[in-house]
Write a protein that holds these residues in place. Sequence first.
Motif, PDB file in Angstrom:
ATOM      1  N   ARG A   5       0.846  -1.195   0.000  1.00 49.42           N
ATOM      2  CA  ARG A   5       0.000   0.000   0.000  1.00 49.42           C
ATOM      3  C   ARG A   5       0.878   1.240   0.000  1.00 49.42           C
ATOM      4  O   ARG A   5       2.019   1.202   0.439  1.00 49.42           O
ATOM      5  CB  ARG A   5      -0.939   0.004   1.192  1.00 49.42           C
ATOM      6  N   ALA A  17       3.921   2.525  -5.486  1.00 47.57           N
ATOM      7  CA  ALA A  17       3.666   1.911  -6.786  1.00 47.57           C
ATOM      8  C   ALA A  17       4.962   1.846  -7.576  1.00 47.57           C
ATOM      9  O   ALA A  17       5.844   2.686  -7.419  1.00 47.57           O
ATOM     10  CB  ALA A  17       2.625   2.710  -7.573  1.00 47.57           C
ATOM     11  N   SER A  29      -2.185  -6.376 -16.179  1.00 46.86           N
ATOM     12  CA  SER A  29      -3.540  -6.262 -15.630  1.00 46.86           C
ATOM     13  C   SER A  29      -4.274  -7.600 -15.603  1.00 46.86           C
ATOM     14  O   SER A  29      -5.312  -7.719 -14.953  1.00 46.86           O
ATOM     15  CB  SER A  29      -4.362  -5.238 -16.410  1.00 46.86           C
ATOM     16  N   THR A  69      -7.166   0.498 -12.185  1.00 44.53           N
ATOM     17  CA  THR A  69      -7.701   1.595 -11.372  1.00 44.53           C
ATOM     18  C   THR A  69      -7.782   2.901 -12.153  1.00 44.53           C
ATOM     19  O   THR A  69      -8.623   3.741 -11.853  1.00 44.53           O
ATOM     20  CB  THR A  69      -6.859   1.788 -10.093  1.00 44.53           C
ATOM     21  N   LYS A 112      -3.050   3.162 -14.547  1.00 44.46           N
ATOM     22  CA  LYS A 112      -2.619   2.568 -13.277  1.00 44.46           C
ATOM     23  C   LYS A 112      -3.417   1.296 -13.030  1.00 44.46           C
ATOM     24  O   LYS A 112      -4.597   1.217 -13.364  1.00 44.46           O
ATOM     25  CB  LYS A 112      -2.828   3.571 -12.146  1.00 44.46           C
ATOM     26  N   THR A 163      -3.553  -2.489 -10.260  1.00 39.37           N
ATOM     27  CA  THR A 163      -3.037  -3.337  -9.187  1.00 39.37           C
ATOM     28  C   THR A 163      -3.065  -4.743  -9.736  1.00 39.37           C
ATOM     29  O   THR A 163      -4.114  -5.223 -10.177  1.00 39.37           O
ATOM     30  CB  THR A 163      -3.906  -3.225  -7.916  1.00 39.37           C
ATOM     31  N   ASP A 164      -1.892  -5.402  -9.761  1.00 42.43           N
ATOM     32  CA  ASP A 164      -1.841  -6.733 -10.354  1.00 42.43           C
ATOM     33  C   ASP A 164      -2.427  -7.787  -9.420  1.00 42.43           C
ATOM     34  O   ASP A 164      -2.821  -7.493  -8.290  1.00 42.43           O
ATOM     35  CB  ASP A 164      -0.422  -7.088 -10.821  1.00 42.43           C
ATOM     36  N   GLN A 172       0.968  -2.393  -7.073  1.00 38.84           N
ATOM     37  CA  GLN A 172       0.450  -1.297  -7.890  1.00 38.84           C
ATOM     38  C   GLN A 172       1.489  -0.912  -8.941  1.00 38.84           C
ATOM     39  O   GLN A 172       2.670  -0.799  -8.640  1.00 38.84           O
ATOM     40  CB  GLN A 172       0.144  -0.074  -7.033  1.00 38.84           C
ATOM     41  N   TRP A 173       1.022  -0.729 -10.172  1.00 40.59           N
ATOM     42  CA  TRP A 173       1.883  -0.345 -11.287  1.00 40.59           C
ATOM     43  C   TRP A 173       1.296   0.896 -11.940  1.00 40.59           C
ATOM     44  O   TRP A 173       0.091   0.990 -12.158  1.00 40.59           O
ATOM     45  CB  TRP A 173       1.944  -1.453 -12.332  1.00 40.59           C
TER      46      TRP A 173
END
Length: 141
Positions: free
Chosen positions: A74, A77, A96, A102, A116, A118-119, A124-125
């Motif tokens: 959290r 990223a 993804s 997101t 953006k 979250t995998d 987060q990427w």
Amino acid sequence: MYLANYLFFTTNCEPALAFYTKCGLGTVVAILRWGENGMPAHTEAMLGKIMHAQFEGPGVRFFASDNDDAEPMRGSAMIFQLEDHEQTKSLFIQLSDGGQITTPLAVQPWGDYFGKLTDRFGVQWMFNCTSKVSFVTKPDA
């Protein structure tokens, strides 16, 4: 000096790194496991899990491990700074898979192609492509 990111997983570091390899980010170049070479495991469940791994590819280097006391990812990223629109789109789609988008890839108010996600492993990427995307519009007939 350089700054690198370290990803902490609880017990799924190995499948995460295999997924990142499949996506074309690079490969694991070094790995140490809990319970091997004198590395004691905190619990029986951690035996054989990744204590430390180094992952590298073109323009990519990060570290990762399994830690049964790891906090969920959290407030951070991984960000790709790219210049190729198609490469950005391809990598975004691959990472993804099984995750959650997101911010869909789109040209943003600052003019870059950005998205953006979250995998599936909770990482987060962010993707920021600085090549300007031109849109051809046809005049009204």
